[in-house]
Design an enzyme around this catalytic site. Structure first.
Site, mmCIF file in Angstrom:
data_model
loop_
_atom_site.group_PDB
_atom_site.id
_atom_site.type_symbol
_atom_site.label_atom_id
_atom_site.label_comp_id
_atom_site.label_asym_id
_atom_site.label_seq_id
_atom_site.Cartn_x
_atom_site.Cartn_y
_atom_site.Cartn_z
ATOM 1 N N ILE A 86 -8.437 63.202 -5.924
ATOM 2 C CA ILE A 86 -7.318 63.013 -7.080
ATOM 3 C C ILE A 86 -5.983 63.034 -6.475
ATOM 4 C CG2 ILE A 86 -6.771 64.160 -9.173
ATOM 5 C CD1 ILE A 86 -9.552 65.563 -9.192
ATOM 6 N N CYS A 87 -5.061 62.039 -7.076
ATOM 7 C CA CYS A 87 -4.025 61.736 -6.519
ATOM 8 C C CYS A 87 -3.037 63.063 -7.392
ATOM 9 C CB CYS A 87 -3.577 60.451 -6.651
ATOM 10 S SG CYS A 87 -1.827 60.114 -6.397
ATOM 11 N N LEU A 88 -2.441 63.745 -6.789
ATOM 12 C CA LEU A 88 -1.660 64.857 -7.390
ATOM 13 C C LEU A 88 -0.269 64.931 -6.340
ATOM 14 C CD1 LEU A 88 -3.770 67.461 -8.669
ATOM 15 C CD2 LEU A 88 -2.625 65.874 -9.876
ATOM 16 N N THR A 122 -4.597 57.579 -9.085
ATOM 17 C CA THR A 122 -5.654 57.378 -8.287
ATOM 18 C C THR A 122 -6.841 58.388 -8.531
ATOM 19 O OG1 THR A 122 -3.929 56.255 -6.686
ATOM 20 C CG2 THR A 122 -6.469 56.844 -5.971
#
Length: 237
Positions: A86-88, A122
């Site tokens: 996960i995009c963070l 994303t």
């Protein structure tokens, strides 16, 4: 091989989490690898995720806290792809924005907050509210099929078992109602049918009585009158 600073930091964070748990968040390191953490996010009330339990993993690099971890989610949730990073800003997608002061609790709190958002990123997916609610309802059952989840989060397994027992008890209580309703309907029909039969029988009886001869006293009266009339000529003689 994890660096000593990394191990000490993660051990310290775990003790802090045990002492002061974060609301709607549970996280525990793997018994065999302190760099791999498992977490459960509880869906917030008033959102499509309410009632959901979302299981996932955080993979820390040996250089933590100077490098960010990778974050994935295992439970189907309608917000993020499963088994995909996960995009963070707090994940290894953005090492340039990582802050070594961030902890496991702040990472998961940020993930939970971002989960309630609808901003694309994303690893995110776009689903309807109804789909998210459906996945929330089935999330605990899904998680309990995962051996690692069952081992690390026995309290949630117990919660699922209690839910199953409650559903079974409810089913057993509601199932007998249908035959009772049917029996009531049949009894009602039986009550109506004899009345109908009596009504028809009474009508037939009245018709039968109407077809019978005159009463006996009328017949006797007629015979007496006839006898007097026949005797008049004899009296005149």
């Amino acid at each position: 091989m994890a660096e000593k600073a990394c191990i000490k930091r993660l051990q310290k964070e775990y003790r802090a989490l045990c002492k002061e748990p974060v609301s709607h968040v549970v996280a525990r390191p793997s018994p065999n690898d302190i760099l791999e953490w498992h977490y459960v996010l509880e869906g917030s009330e008033g959102t499509p995720f309410a009632g959901g339990f979302y299981y996932g993993k955080i993979k820390f690099p040996p250089e933590y806290p100077y490098k960010p971890p990778g974050i994935t989610m295992t439970t189907p949730n309608g917000r993020f792809m499963t088994q995909k990073k996960i995009c963070l800003s707090m994940s290894d997608f953005h090492p340039e924005s990582w802050n070594p002061m961030w902890s496991v609790s702040s990472i998961l709190t940020g993930l939970l907050s971002f989960m309630m958002d609808t901003s694309p990123t994303t690893g995110s997916v776009n689903t309807t509210v109804i789909e998210k609610q459906r996945l929330a309802k089935s999330s605990l059952a899904f998680n309990c099929k995962t051996p690692a989840f069952r081992k690390l989060f026995p309290e949630y397994v117990e919660k699922y078992n209690q839910q199953q027992l409650a559903e079974q008890a409810t089913t057993q209580l509601t199932t007998p109602e249908s035959p009772q309703k049917s029996d009531t309907k049949v009894e009602s029909e039986k009550t109506i049918d004899p009345t109908k039969g009596d009504s028809e029988g009474g009508l037939k009886e009245r018709k039968k009585n109407n077809k019978q001869g005159l009463p006996a006293w009328i017949i006797l009266l007629l015979v007496s009158v006839f006898g007097v009339v026949m005797a008049l000529p004899l009296l005149q003689l």
